[in-house]
Design a protein around this motif. Structure first.
Motif: not given
Length: 83
Positions: A58-83
């Motif tokens: 994972i590199t910083k260029n995958l973050f759009k507006d300091n966010y990326l969405k990480l999903s595990l399977g169909k039900k688990r999703h999380i937003k990862i924010e750079l601070s």
């Protein structure tokens, strides 16, 4: 989408971070072997793109507006924010 969110200090991914370590940081899964199994089963996604290799970096260029969405399977999703 109102996703749960986790903050990561940008110095954690100064250059890049392995997908397995990112999932561990997100606390969606806490077993490396389970994460690898999910990756093999095409169940791990970044911004809706399937991650097919456990060595994926994972590199910083995958973050759009300091966010990326990480999903595990169909039900688990999380937003990862750079601070």
């Amino acid at each position: 989408a109102n996703l749960p969110k986790v903050n990561i200090h940008s110095n954690k991914i100064e250059k890049k971070i392995n997908i397995v370590d990112l999932v561990l940081l997100s606390k969606l899964e806490n077993s490396k072997s389970e994460i690898r199994r999910l990756i093999k089963g095409n169940a791990v996604k970044i911004n809706e793109n399937v991650i097919s290799h456990e060595k994926f970096e994972i590199t910083k260029n995958l973050f759009k507006d300091n966010y990326l969405k990480l999903s595990l399977g169909k039900k688990r999703h999380i937003k990862i924010e750079l601070s």
